[in-house]
Design an enzyme around this catalytic site. Structure first.
Site, PDB file in Angstrom:
ATOM      1  N   PHE A 108     -27.017   6.516 -56.852  1.00  0.00           N
ATOM      2  CA  PHE A 108     -27.525   6.114 -55.748  1.00  0.00           C
ATOM      3  C   PHE A 108     -26.915   4.544 -55.362  1.00  0.00           C
ATOM      4  O   PHE A 108     -26.537   4.016 -56.019  1.00  0.00           O
ATOM      5  CB  PHE A 108     -29.086   5.602 -56.427  1.00  0.00           C
ATOM      6  CG  PHE A 108     -30.173   4.856 -55.547  1.00  0.00           C
ATOM      7  CD1 PHE A 108     -30.557   5.430 -54.358  1.00  0.00           C
ATOM      8  CD2 PHE A 108     -30.604   3.579 -55.603  1.00  0.00           C
ATOM      9  CE1 PHE A 108     -31.276   4.766 -53.477  1.00  0.00           C
ATOM     10  CE2 PHE A 108     -31.172   2.939 -54.796  1.00  0.00           C
ATOM     11  CZ  PHE A 108     -31.497   3.460 -53.629  1.00  0.00           C
ATOM     12  N   GLU A 126     -27.072  -7.493 -43.311  1.00  0.00           N
ATOM     13  CA  GLU A 126     -25.677  -7.779 -43.757  1.00  0.00           C
ATOM     14  C   GLU A 126     -24.798  -7.898 -42.739  1.00  0.00           C
ATOM     15  O   GLU A 126     -23.562  -8.893 -43.008  1.00  0.00           O
ATOM     16  CB  GLU A 126     -25.088  -6.692 -44.699  1.00  0.00           C
ATOM     17  CG  GLU A 126     -26.154  -6.705 -46.129  1.00  0.00           C
ATOM     18  CD  GLU A 126     -27.076  -5.862 -46.051  1.00  0.00           C
ATOM     19  OE1 GLU A 126     -27.982  -5.745 -47.049  1.00  0.00           O
ATOM     20  OE2 GLU A 126     -27.514  -5.216 -44.937  1.00  0.00           O
TER      21      GLU A 126
END
Length: 685
Positions: free
Chosen positions: A209, A147
């Site tokens: 999560f 990213e």
């Protein structure tokens, strides 16, 4: 209400960006979080048809620069800001056909004219990727392998085009991996829209999560950010995000979209008005003739003027060139402003600052009038603020009022976009038929230019990096798009690769992010496929995003990588040599058991970039002798595809000249290197 800029007053960019973001959040409170659903399908279809007609009837949808180049009423500004760049868009869905929020998002990108995004999929963003595969306009996704790679690639795309770069990441670690790039874009004023997936709305705040509070994390390093809690808000939020990113002082905007919002079915309304009245009201109007007449009067009374031009001039290069031609004033550029005035022109003083030209810094030190256009008086330019341009009256023109007077008092402060300001000033000069003679001043500068050029050792065997960059510039005719990492190689590229055009120089200036070079080159190559794109990088910076070699092969991007390899963290080594008695504080990057610079055995070079490239199916070679460099560069340039050239040089080489941090022009170091680190060998002016 949000200002037109990243920050206000004398606050830091980070805290002020937070204030600006909070202002929009306040102005839009209750709408992004939710809105009553009161419209039936037929009503929606009617509204969409009206919106389509309005767009098709618009005469010319103006670029965002129009908002600071033309006097507009508040209503005109809102109407123009609400219009999307693409005329008469034909959706792949029917007017009253429900579609997923992710489909609405992708269509919103299509209506903004987006042709390329940099996105890495994950659980909270996979709906967006599914929709991207069905894009009507075939938006290209360049799949970077990290990213941080994608956000730097979006920056490279934006820097070389002036358009908004777009990156997309999933929630949690995907979003946090964007943080460095967002901060980088904020400090360098890069237009960007970052889109992140988020956990479903019902799970926000439960430590689910891959949940992170993305909006809170990025609030201080974005121009603005959104958490979209209602699928109906997506069209408006995307339009506002692109407008905010590209207007006023550009910067990054983040849109965080929960996964369940991406999955909700809805019929979008494409005609909502943006709600940015406070922001729009604080965009600058074009400067008045009396304001610019004051500048002209100061110029008429000056004997030693100099133009100090920064990144704010990149889109005003023609106007700046005309101003210099009309006046004959010498011009120096910041690191971010390289290319906004041709480096080959005799009136160019090239770069100023810590590692800028002595003659450029001399001109600043001796000037009686400093024309500061689109700059922020950064500490790497000014050194000791009190001594910077101490003899000069200062004219400061900038699109961000917070920069005016923040670091240095301006005697004439003009809150304006540079382009209309120079147009007005040039018109006044032509109208008065004013003439100027600065020949004595130019002669004095040229004495310093002849005495202190950018110089280096002329070796017969080993390669010096300055020569390598100069040769690369010569063999590409100075026409390549050049990206860099951060460090010595970055400064040598800035000094010795001469840029005659704007937006061919991509570097991390404000944040100084190592690892920027390769991903930025990927973004530039995707944006301008016909250009030669070269990443001039250091071995330390290159390793930080070396995984993007996979992207080059997979996407068939012909980026050329020119690695200046000294097996050390070069710029820190230079400071160790200069100020720490050459004591090494963990700056050696080679193998701990053997050092190439001692053995001269190529087998001892670590890491072996040539072998690494082989694993990524990218051709590569290494060059260690000066006589082999030219042919190796030619092979790199001739290769039809990505190519890496590993250029070895001694770690004792230093970037000169050098003004020590917090120093003055008289403290400029012009001699010495790592071979002779004693203070007596470091002559100053």
């Amino acid at each position: 209400a949000l200002g037109a800029y990243r920050h206000t007053g004398n606050s830091s960019p980070m805290s002020a960006a937070m204030s600006a973001a909070s202002a929009v959040a306040f102005a839009t409170a209750g709408r992004t979080a939710g809105r009553p659903r009161t419209n039936a399908k037929a009503s929606r279809a009617a509204r969409n048809s009206v919106a389509t007609a309005a767009v098709s009837d618009a005469s010319q949808l103006a670029p965002t620069s129009m908002f600071t180049e033309t006097a507009l009423t508040a209503q005109q500004m809102q109407d123009l800001a609400s219009q999307r760049p693409v005329h008469n868009f034909v959706s792949r869905f029917g007017d009253d056909e429900p579609r997923k929020g992710a489909d609405i998002l992708v269509e919103a990108l299509e209506r903004e004219g987006v042709d390329c995004v940099f996105a890495y999929p994950g659980g909270a963003s996979m709906e967006i990727h599914q929709s991207l595969t069905k894009s009507k306009t075939q938006i290209r996704n360049v799949l970077c392998r990290h990213e941080q790679g994608e956000v730097f690639a979006a920056e490279g795309y934006a820097k070389c085009t002036g358009k908004v770069g777009v990156c997309i990441a999933t929630s949690g670690p995907g979003a946090t991996n964007l943080v460095t790039g967002l901060a980088d874009a904020l400090l360098d004023s890069v237009p960007m829209v970052a889109i992140t997936g988020q956990v479903p709305r019902r799970m926000i705040g439960t430590d689910a999560f891959q949940e992170t509070p993305t909006v809170e994390i990025t609030r201080q390093i974005t121009k603005h950010n959104y958490l979209v809690m209602n699928v109906e808000d997506i069209p408006r939020v995307v339009r506002e995000a692109f407008f905010l990113a590209s207007s006023g002082r550009p910067g990054p905007v983040l849109i965080d979209i929960p996964k369940d919002v991406q999955q909700l079915m809805s019929v979008p309304y494409w005609g909502p008005k943006v709600s940015l009245n406070g922001y729009l009201s604080r965009l600058p109007n074009p400067p008045t003739n009396p304001q610019m007449q004051q500048v002209l009067d100061m110029l008429k009374n000056s004997k030693r003027p100099v133009v100090y031009a920064g990144g704010g001039c990149l889109d005003a290069a023609p106007e700046l060139k005309e101003f210099i031609e009309l006046t004959g004033i010498p011009v120096t550029n910041t690191l971010m402003g390289l290319g906004c005035y041709p480096a080959s022109d005799p009136l160019s003083l090239h770069m100023l600052g810590m590692h800028g030209a002595v003659y450029a810094n001399y001109a600043i030190d001796s000037a009686d009038l400093l024309l500061a256009f689109g700059v922020r008086f950064d500490d790497r330019v000014t050194g000791k603020l009190e001594a910077f341009a101490a003899r000069a009256s200062i004219v400061h023109i900038d699109i961000d009022p917070a920069e005016i007077g923040k670091n240095k008092h301006a005697h004439a402060a003009i809150f304006s976009n540079i382009k209309p300001a120079l147009r007005t000033l040039n018109g006044l000069i032509r109208g008065e038929k004013a003439t100027f003679d600065f020949s004595e001043w130019l002669a004095a500068i040229n004495v310093q230019r002849a005495k202190f050029p950018f110089s280096y050792s002329n070796t017969s065997d080993y390669i010096v990096p300055q020569y390598a960059v100069e040769l690369l510039c010569k063999m590409t005719d100075g026409k390549a798009i050049v990206s860099t990492g951060v460090g010595q190689h970055q400064m040598w590229a800035a000094q010795h690769y001469k840029f005659d055009e704007p937006r061919n120089w991509l570097t991390s200036g404000g944040l100084g992010s190592m690892g920027f070079g390769l991903p930025a080159a990927i973004g530039a190559c995707a944006a301008r496929p016909d250009a030669v794109v070269i990443d001039i990088d250091g071995d330390g910076s290159f390793v930080m995003n070396i995984q993007e070699l996979a992207t080059l092969h997979a996407e068939n991007l012909p980026v050329k990588m020119f690695i200046l390899n000294n097996q050390h963290l070069g710029m820190v080594v230079q400071w160790e040599d200069r100020f720490y008695g050459a004591n090494r504080g963990h700056t050696y990057l080679g193998s701990p058991d053997v050092e190439y610079h001692t053995t001269k055995n190529e087998a001892d070079i670590f890491p072996d970039f040539v072998k690494i490239c082989e694993g990524f199916r990218v051709p590569a070679e290494r060059v260690v002798r000066k006589e082999d460099l030219g042919p190796a560069i030619q092979r790199m340039l001739d290769h039809d595809g990505p190519y890496l050239l590993d250029v070895m040089f001694p770690h004792q080489e230093h970037v000169l000249p050098m003004v020590p941090g917090g120093g003055t022009f008289k403290d400029t170091i012009t001699t010495g290197d790592g071979r002779t680190p004693e203070l007596k060998d470091m002559n100053t002016l």
